[in-house]
Write an enzyme that holds these catalytic residues in place. Sequence first.
Site, short mmCIF file in Angstrom:
data_model
loop_
_atom_site.label_atom_id
_atom_site.label_comp_id
_atom_site.label_asym_id
_atom_site.label_seq_id
_atom_site.Cartn_x
_atom_site.Cartn_y
_atom_site.Cartn_z
N ARG A 1 -13.06 -62.21 48.40
CA ARG A 1 -14.25 -61.94 47.60
C ARG A 1 -15.45 -62.38 48.44
O ARG A 1 -15.65 -61.86 49.51
CB ARG A 1 -14.11 -62.69 46.27
CG ARG A 1 -14.92 -62.14 45.14
CD ARG A 1 -14.51 -62.71 43.78
NE ARG A 1 -14.70 -64.16 43.64
CZ ARG A 1 -14.50 -64.83 42.51
NH1 ARG A 1 -14.09 -64.21 41.42
NH2 ARG A 1 -14.69 -66.13 42.45
N LYS B 1 -20.42 -70.58 33.50
CA LYS B 1 -20.81 -69.18 33.66
C LYS B 1 -20.44 -68.38 32.41
O LYS B 1 -19.63 -68.85 31.59
CB LYS B 1 -20.09 -68.59 34.89
CG LYS B 1 -18.57 -68.57 34.76
CD LYS B 1 -17.91 -68.26 36.09
CE LYS B 1 -16.39 -68.27 35.95
NZ LYS B 1 -15.71 -68.27 37.24
N ARG C 1 -14.05 -78.13 40.36
CA ARG C 1 -14.78 -77.21 39.48
C ARG C 1 -13.89 -76.87 38.28
O ARG C 1 -12.86 -76.23 38.42
CB ARG C 1 -15.12 -75.92 40.23
CG ARG C 1 -15.88 -76.13 41.53
CD ARG C 1 -16.35 -74.81 42.14
NE ARG C 1 -15.27 -73.89 42.43
CZ ARG C 1 -14.65 -73.80 43.60
NH1 ARG C 1 -15.02 -74.57 44.61
NH2 ARG C 1 -13.68 -72.92 43.76
N TYR D 1 -8.89 -44.81 10.86
CA TYR D 1 -9.04 -43.63 11.74
C TYR D 1 -7.67 -43.17 12.25
O TYR D 1 -6.85 -43.99 12.68
CB TYR D 1 -9.89 -44.00 12.96
CG TYR D 1 -11.36 -44.14 12.67
CD1 TYR D 1 -12.09 -43.05 12.17
CD2 TYR D 1 -12.02 -45.33 12.92
CE1 TYR D 1 -13.46 -43.19 11.92
CE2 TYR D 1 -13.38 -45.46 12.67
CZ TYR D 1 -14.10 -44.38 12.17
OH TYR D 1 -15.44 -44.51 11.94
N CYS E 1 -11.93 -50.65 13.94
CA CYS E 1 -13.13 -49.82 13.97
C CYS E 1 -14.22 -50.56 14.75
O CYS E 1 -14.03 -51.69 15.19
CB CYS E 1 -13.63 -49.54 12.56
SG CYS E 1 -12.36 -48.95 11.43
N MET E 2 -15.39 -49.95 14.85
CA MET E 2 -16.48 -50.58 15.58
C MET E 2 -16.93 -51.88 14.90
O MET E 2 -17.21 -52.88 15.55
CB MET E 2 -17.66 -49.62 15.71
CG MET E 2 -18.78 -50.18 16.58
SD MET E 2 -20.19 -49.09 16.72
CE MET E 2 -19.67 -47.97 17.98
N ASP E 3 -16.99 -51.85 13.57
CA ASP E 3 -17.53 -53.00 12.82
C ASP E 3 -16.55 -53.65 11.86
O ASP E 3 -16.88 -54.64 11.23
CB ASP E 3 -18.74 -52.56 11.99
CG ASP E 3 -19.65 -51.64 12.75
OD1 ASP E 3 -20.10 -52.05 13.83
OD2 ASP E 3 -19.88 -50.51 12.29
N HIS F 1 -12.27 -70.82 47.12
CA HIS F 1 -11.72 -70.57 45.78
C HIS F 1 -10.29 -70.07 45.90
O HIS F 1 -10.00 -69.19 46.72
CB HIS F 1 -12.60 -69.53 45.07
CG HIS F 1 -12.32 -69.37 43.61
ND1 HIS F 1 -12.17 -70.44 42.75
CD2 HIS F 1 -12.15 -68.27 42.85
CE1 HIS F 1 -11.95 -69.98 41.53
NE2 HIS F 1 -11.91 -68.67 41.56
C1 LIG Z 1 -14.82 -69.39 37.37
C2 LIG Z 1 -14.68 -70.20 38.58
C3 LIG Z 1 -14.10 -71.49 38.52
C4 LIG Z 1 -13.44 -72.05 37.28
O1 LIG Z 1 -12.09 -71.64 37.22
P1 LIG Z 1 -11.15 -72.09 36.01
O2 LIG Z 1 -9.85 -71.45 36.33
O3 LIG Z 1 -11.76 -71.52 34.76
O4 LIG Z 1 -11.12 -73.56 35.99
C5 LIG Z 1 -14.10 -72.25 39.68
N1 LIG Z 1 -14.64 -71.77 40.81
C6 LIG Z 1 -15.18 -70.53 40.92
C7 LIG Z 1 -15.72 -70.06 42.22
C8 LIG Z 1 -15.19 -69.71 39.81
O5 LIG Z 1 -15.71 -68.48 39.92
#
Ligand SMILES: *Cc1c(COP(=O)(O)O)cnc(C)c1O
Length: 396
Positions: free
Chosen positions: A140, A42, A235, A280, A327-329, A179
């Site tokens: 969540r 992601k 995951r 700045y 700064c921005m850049d 999760h």
């Molecule tokens: C981002 C995410 C992960 C990965 O977690 P890490 O701590 O980066 O390994 C696993 N499961 C879900 C639902 C996530 O949103």
Amino acid sequence: MQKIKNPSPLVWKQIDLDAIGHNLRVLKSLTTAGTSIMAVVKADGYGHGAVRVAETALANGADHLAVARFHEALELREAGIAAPILILGYTRDDEIDQLMALDLTFTVFDLESAQMLSKKAVARGGTIKAHLKIDTGMGRLGILPDSRRRDSALKGEAVAEVAIIAGLKGIELEGIYTHFASADCRDKAYADYQYKVFTDFIGELKAQGMEFPLVHCANSAAVIEMPRSHFNMVRIGITMYGLAPSEEVKTDHLDLKPAMEIHSIVTSVKKVPKAFKVGYGMTYVTEAESVIAAVPVGYADGYSRLLSSKGSMLIRGKRAPIAGKICMDQTLIDVGHIPGAKPGDRVVILGIQEEEAITADEIAGLTNTINYEVVSSLTARVPKIYSDSDSGEDWA
Ligand SMILES: *Cc1c(COP(=O)(O)O)cnc(C)c1O
């Protein structure tokens, strides 16, 4: 106009795909044979480039991918990636047709989302693969087991809800997951509680004849520290990129290799007198004669302004402190103690130069955040250059 790749950006990410492959193999070695690896790509692969990371992960033992949003899955399919892709977050109903056409996997997190999905699938005359998300402690997305409901006197409500979902036409419930909110803490009490809520709920479902081929809950921290939570899929996100999930999770023994460095060049150098005001707000004033160098990176690149007069960069193998406000850049650094610093010198903003290193954890510490945000919050203005042992270097 034809799209032209920027051949020489002023600030760029250096992405080491071999490191990603190495990290994934190390993490896979912590799981038992038969455990599927879902590589979490992601947010453009935590800023490393979703497509290249996904390809590398799939070549090094991952067999599933996960993204947060539909358009991220679309990018992977458009790049020709055929592996299963789970969308972890919410998918809008007007995206479901495409989701089906692209064989993406949907997350069902409540009855409404399931009914919407079923209606779309039936209208199209097909089936949609989905994983059921259970909220065991994150608060969540996900179905709340009875024990976590406000009216917990209602026994069997959650199972009944899943039974309705399981009976909907057009949905193939291929997996179930949850999760962890705190698997990255030394104290595993809450993660253990979540694990129990999850396994108890799976047991209740099983008693009603509902079983799911894929069961998963482990993120990086749990992959390392909670082997019993691996089930048949894990995951993996942050550790694949070579970073630790938190300071409390020990990763030294794993030899993870950070896959991202951020580089730039010095664009201007000036010798300045004592009491010279920089930037700045004139918040930095030289204490003695010094040399100030300009580096073309700023907060619009995702380089946090909180690093003003706090962070440092590497040049000629030495640390140069940031002088004044970012700064921005551009950012100014004090290189008075670094003989010979000149325009064109390579600057390492994140990464290693000779004996010195600036880690994502260091930057996170100075900006009151976590390494995840440091690598994922650079903006599109910072292109990536990939290196791997097969194809050398190329820009993206
Ligand atoms: C981002 C995410 C992960 C990965 O977690 P890490 O701590 O980066 O390994 C696993 N499961 C879900 C639902 C996530 O949103």
